[in-house]
Enzyme design. Structure first.
Site, short mmCIF file in Angstrom:
data_model
loop_
_atom_site.label_atom_id
_atom_site.label_comp_id
_atom_site.label_asym_id
_atom_site.label_seq_id
_atom_site.Cartn_x
_atom_site.Cartn_y
_atom_site.Cartn_z
N ILE A 135 0.87 -1.17 0.00
CA ILE A 135 0.00 0.00 0.00
C ILE A 135 0.91 1.22 0.00
O ILE A 135 2.06 1.16 0.44
CB ILE A 135 -0.98 0.02 1.19
CG1 ILE A 135 -0.25 -0.08 2.53
CG2 ILE A 135 -2.00 -1.09 1.06
CD1 ILE A 135 -1.17 -0.04 3.74
N ASP A 136 0.39 2.34 -0.49
CA ASP A 136 1.20 3.55 -0.62
C ASP A 136 1.72 4.05 0.73
O ASP A 136 1.14 3.76 1.78
CB ASP A 136 0.39 4.68 -1.26
CG ASP A 136 0.00 4.38 -2.70
OD1 ASP A 136 0.66 3.53 -3.32
OD2 ASP A 136 -0.97 4.99 -3.19
N LYS A 137 2.77 4.82 0.68
CA LYS A 137 3.37 5.40 1.89
C LYS A 137 2.33 6.12 2.73
O LYS A 137 2.28 5.96 3.96
CB LYS A 137 4.50 6.37 1.51
CG LYS A 137 5.14 7.09 2.68
CD LYS A 137 6.23 8.04 2.22
CE LYS A 137 6.84 8.79 3.39
NZ LYS A 137 7.93 9.71 2.95
#
Length: 293
Positions: A135-137
């Protein structure tokens, strides 16, 4: 000695190296090394890297172990929701990357787990041990990582065949016309802004959505991912002209939240060893609760 793994492919007319690289999230050049060593077979026969799949074929492969990279190891504020001999499930806060990249990130989920003495599989890209999905930062929520190669392949196969379940809560700008629906497009690199993705010719991306609450000028939306493309939900909501609140990449920043309002609140999958279906939840973080008011 790595164990031989098997996958029944569901794709056609795709090169074997591209197919394995995509579903296992491993660089294609690494897959090509397996193929060059005769470690990849289709229906029991060794194939070349440009072999095109016909569909419903049995792909078997024996991974080649590579030297482990020198990772940045440091603890950070992650919560372990579950751990056994095979895998570890983590609740990741926003602002922490899943794995180190080419940038200057000093803290990551991978680095924190290694700091805590947790063993991870070693077949991923050089800086991605154990990473089955990401998942994105600035997306918060739950993810699973594999401790050994056999577990890694079995989990990756579930994600590739859409057996695993992933649900997100997002807060979007404005009001979506339909209360529920499915967005089915292709997603690829933005033709001009190369750090972004867009609805262009690329890889199939399928997102199911349902509006669960309408606020004054925002919608709270539940998303279910059928595929897992980079920035998929963010790109699809921009495509519908209702981007995530606070998404400075695909819309604009917000004074109400310091990141894009997206949270991976549920993950379900079959345990690779016991075959029991496991469910994990992550509570909505404080910044999104405050945004909702």
């Amino acid at each position: 000695m790595p164990q031989t793994q098997q996958i029944i492919n569901t794709d056609t007319q795709k090169r074997i190296d591209s197919y394995l690289a995509e579903i296992l999230d491993i660089p294609r050049n690494q897959i090509q090394k397996w193929i060059e060593k005769g470690k990849v077979c289709v229906n029991g026969k060794v194939v070349s890297k440009n072999y095109k799949l016909k569909g419903e074929e049995k792909i078997s492969f024996e991974p080649i172990e590579f030297e482990k990279p020198n990772l940045k190891i440091a603890d950070c504020d992650i919560k372990i929701l579950y751990e056994d001999d095979f895998l570890v499930v983590v609740d990741k806060p926003a602002g922490v990357v899943v794995h180190p990249g080419a940038g200057s990130e000093h803290k990551s989920v991978v680095g924190a787990l290694l700091f805590r003495g947790i063993k991870l599989s070693d077949i991923g890209a050089p800086l991605r041990p154990g990473v089955v999905h990401r998942i994105d930062k600035d997306t918060s929520g739950v993810i699973v990582l594999a401790k050994d190669n056999n577990t890694h392949f079995k989990l990756a196969n579930q994600f590739a065949l859409h057996i695993s379940k992933r649900y997100y809560i997002g807060i979007c700008e404005g009001h979506i016309k339909d209360s529920f629906g499915t967005i089915k497009t292709q997603i690829g690199r933005h033709p001009i802004k190369r750090k972004q993705f867009a609805v262009v010719q690329g890889k199939l991306a399928v997102t199911h959505y349902k509006v669960i609450m309408r606020l004054k000028d925002m919608d709270i939306v539940r998303f279910e991912l059928e595929t897992g493309r980079t920035h998929q939900i963010r790109v699809h909501m921009q495509y519908l002209n209702h981007p995530l609140v606070g998404d400075s990449v695909y819309s604009k920043s917000s004074k109400l939240i310091q990141r894009h309002a997206l949270h991976a609140f549920y993950l379900g999958f079959f345990h690779p060893n016991s075959n029991k279906f496991l469910k994990f939840y992550s509570k909505l973080p404080k910044d999104m609760i405050e945004l909702i008011g």
